[in-house]
Each structure stands twice: as C-alpha cells, then as structure tokens.
Write an enzyme that holds these catalytic residues in place. Structure first.
Site, short mmCIF file in Angstrom:
data_model
loop_
_atom_site.label_atom_id
_atom_site.label_comp_id
_atom_site.label_asym_id
_atom_site.label_seq_id
_atom_site.Cartn_x
_atom_site.Cartn_y
_atom_site.Cartn_z
N TYR A 89 -21.53 55.92 36.64
CA TYR A 89 -22.42 56.64 37.55
C TYR A 89 -23.67 55.80 37.84
O TYR A 89 -24.08 55.65 39.00
CB TYR A 89 -22.81 57.97 36.92
CG TYR A 89 -23.81 58.78 37.70
CD1 TYR A 89 -23.41 59.60 38.74
CD2 TYR A 89 -25.17 58.73 37.37
CE1 TYR A 89 -24.34 60.35 39.46
CE2 TYR A 89 -26.10 59.48 38.07
CZ TYR A 89 -25.68 60.28 39.12
OH TYR A 89 -26.61 61.02 39.81
N SER B 179 -27.43 51.49 34.53
CA SER B 179 -26.16 50.87 34.90
C SER B 179 -25.75 49.86 33.84
O SER B 179 -26.50 49.57 32.90
CB SER B 179 -26.30 50.18 36.26
OG SER B 179 -27.27 49.16 36.17
N SER B 180 -24.56 49.30 34.02
CA SER B 180 -24.09 48.24 33.12
C SER B 180 -25.05 47.05 33.20
O SER B 180 -25.30 46.53 34.29
CB SER B 180 -22.68 47.81 33.52
OG SER B 180 -22.32 46.62 32.84
N LYS C 114 -25.14 54.22 41.43
CA LYS C 114 -26.47 54.51 41.95
C LYS C 114 -27.30 53.24 42.11
O LYS C 114 -28.12 53.13 43.03
CB LYS C 114 -27.18 55.53 41.06
CG LYS C 114 -26.49 56.89 41.03
CD LYS C 114 -26.28 57.43 42.44
CE LYS C 114 -25.55 58.74 42.50
NZ LYS C 114 -25.30 59.20 43.88
#
EC number: 1.1.1.-
Length: 349
Positions: A223, A191-192, A227
């Site tokens: 995405y 993730s970021s 998640k």
C-alpha cells in the site's frame, strides 16, 4: 526445526509486533480527535466556483471519497464521468446521487467503464472519452487498490495521457485551467525502503522478500509503495508538462484519515472496527480533492501550487524524502510508460 519453519516463525513474530504497533498511532489519533476534532480548516465545498461547461473524470467515483467528489463537481455544473469497473455499482451510485441531489441534471453524471487493472480497457475508456468530448478539464485519480493485490501500473497513467491528448491546445491557451489530481496518503512514507522503480518488477512486487507477500507488513508495504508512486508520478507529470509549456497543473494529496474500505483493509484485522469511530467521514475526506480540482487560487498563483503535495485544503506539505526523489520519479515514469507502450495501448490515443 527446518530453516523453512524458522523463517515462517520469524515472519509471524515480526508481523504480530507490527500489527500491535499500529495501536499506538490509533490511540494518539483518538486523543487528538477528542481534543481538537477532525476539522479540515476554513475551506469547504461551498467555496467551489461555478464549473458550468467543464468536463471531469473521477476514477473510483462510485463510493467513498470519489462519490462525494463526483457529487460536488456535478452540483456546481461540471459534467462528470464517474469511472468505475462495475456497471451495477456505478449506476446504483448515480441513482442515489441524483435522488439525494435533485438539482443536479441527469446528464451531468455519466458512467465511464473503467477498470484500472486492465490496460486495454482503460484505453477503451480514454478513446470513448475523446469521441464524446472536446475537452477534459479535471482528472481525479482517486481509485485505490486492494492491499492484497500487487501493483500493476502507476495508478491512472493511461487516463492522464488522455488528459494531455484530449487537450491539444492546452499549451497554447494561457487561460485554460486543466488539472490532474492524484489521491495518495500519508502511507507514502511507509513504502519499501529499497524500491527505486528501476525495473517492472518493482511495480509488480514491491515486497520482494519471499514469504512476506500476504503478511500484514507486506500488505502495508505494498500500500505504501503504491502511495509513494502516486506522489512521484504527480511530481514527474508536472515536470514534463512544464518542459512542454503545457497549461496543466498536477497535484497529489493526502485526504486524511478517512473512513473507507481501503483504509480499513490496510489495518490488522483486530484494529479494523476502530476505523469506524476514529476516522472522519468520506464527505469531509473529499474536501482536499475538491480544493485541488477547483480552487481559483491555484489557477491565480499556479507557480506556488504546481507539482505540490497537499495535506488538507489549501495546505502544502513537504512529503517524505523518498517522495521527493526526482530520479525515482523519472524511473517510475519510464518503466510505466515502457510497460504501457509494450501493450500498444498508447498508440490508440
């Protein structure tokens, strides 16, 4: 060369390198499959206990992992609401399921109109469910997102609240077995790195740098952030249920490398054909969801399983460091709840 063109060129170069880098894990995956296969261990759907009298909701139940989750829950006696946006696709899926499994009573699989992108419509579904059922035993938050879209709310928030409000006696009934299952993926680790879920903007646009939104990297980051939110949400839900002494078990999971449209869409275009050959079938991909939703050992030893992240049937795994950030989990819950309450949606439940 103008600064704008320099920026665009840099984005294209980095994005191409990122896309090419994905070939390495796919090659490793191919070798692993060649040597060991993609078995999911000793547990399979034949070990699902009888579910007569239980009521379940499976979001995204018309295709992929969701379809097989619906199939096996219904085949063991549960009444399953197949949550899907499209009536035609949902009814086609139900028709196929009943034709392939004639022993499943027709009344055991019911379409529930459910568009997770529309908060008002999700609440309509929750209200409809409350009017029809006195209980809700299993909620599988399975519906995925298109990586080209932004995240709007934490997946399944309103339906999760419906579980709580449809089971007012859950806290007082020691024998009750209510489970909320949230399907995540190993992508939660990608993730970021800067997103702490401190404002609604972190939900709307996890790839904050202008110009990256529709790049391969931007789609994968979007995405991954979704998640990550799934895992944080499941953990925070469990913490809150424990505080209220509610008999509700919340689990998140990675279904594995499953051959679905969602998995293919995250990949660079040139890699997508390999998904068909390297990834496992959706029916096997549903095993972890089914274990989480039905395994008797989870009820028998609930303290071991509560709030956990599964990486296969019966396999507890420690998720990424960010997915274990309790502060981020609380932040996510708070901004999601504020966004939903701002619409007046929860007042109708």
């Amino acid at each position: 060369m103008s600064p704008l063109w320099v920026r665009r060129l840099c984005i294209r170069v980095v994005d191409s390198l990122y896309g090419s880098f994905l070939y390495l894990p796919l090659a490793i995956l191919f070798l692993k499959r060649s040597v060991t296969g993609f078995g999911t261990g000793e547990w399979d759907e034949s070990q699902i206990p009888k579910l007569d009298g239980k009521v379940a909701v499976v979001t995204g139940g018309n295709a992929g992992i969701g379809y097989y989750t619906v199939k096996h829950l219904a085949s063991r006696g549960a009444k399953v609401y197949l949550g899907a946006r499209s009536e035609s696709r949902a009814k086609a899926a139900i028709k196929r399921l009943l034709e392939e499994n004639p022993l499943i009573p027709q009344e055991n699989v019911v379409w529930l109109r459910l568009d997770l992108a529309n908060q008002s419509q999700v609440v309509d579904a929750a209200v409809e469910l409350q009017s029809k059922e006195q209980r809700l035993d299993i909620l599988v938050n399975n519906a995925g997102i298109d990586p080209y879209d932004y995240i709007r709310t934490a997946d399944g928030f309103e339906m999760t609240m419906a579980v709580k409000y449809t089971n007012p006696a859950a806290a007082a009934q020691e024998e009750s077995d209510v489970r909320v299952i949230t399907v995540s993926s190993s992508g939660e680790a990608y993730s970021s790195p800067t997103n702490q879920f401190t404002s609604p903007k972190d939900l709307d646009d996890p790839c904050a740098s202008p110009g990256w939104e529709n790049s391969c990297l931007g789609q994968a980051m979007r995405y991954g952030t979704t998640k990550l939110a799934n895992v944080l949400f499941a953990s925070e839900l469990q913490r809150r249920m424990d505080e209220e002494d509610a008999n509700i078990i919340s689990l998140s999971l990675n279904p594995g490398t499953v051959r679905t449209d969602g998995a293919a869409n995250v990949m660079p275009f040139m890699v997508r054909p390999l998904v068909r050959f390297l990834f496992t079938a959706p029916e096997r991909g549903a095993d972890t969801s089914l274990f989480a939703a039905t395994a008797e050992e989870i009820k028998e030893n609930s303290e071991r399983w509560k709030g956990r992240y599964l990486d296969g049937p019966g396999r507890i795994k420690v998720p990424s460091l960010r997915a274990r950030d309790a502060v981020a989990g609380r932040n996510l819950w708070n901004i999601t709840e504020a966004a939903v309450r701002g619409t007046g949606a929860l007042d109708r439940l």
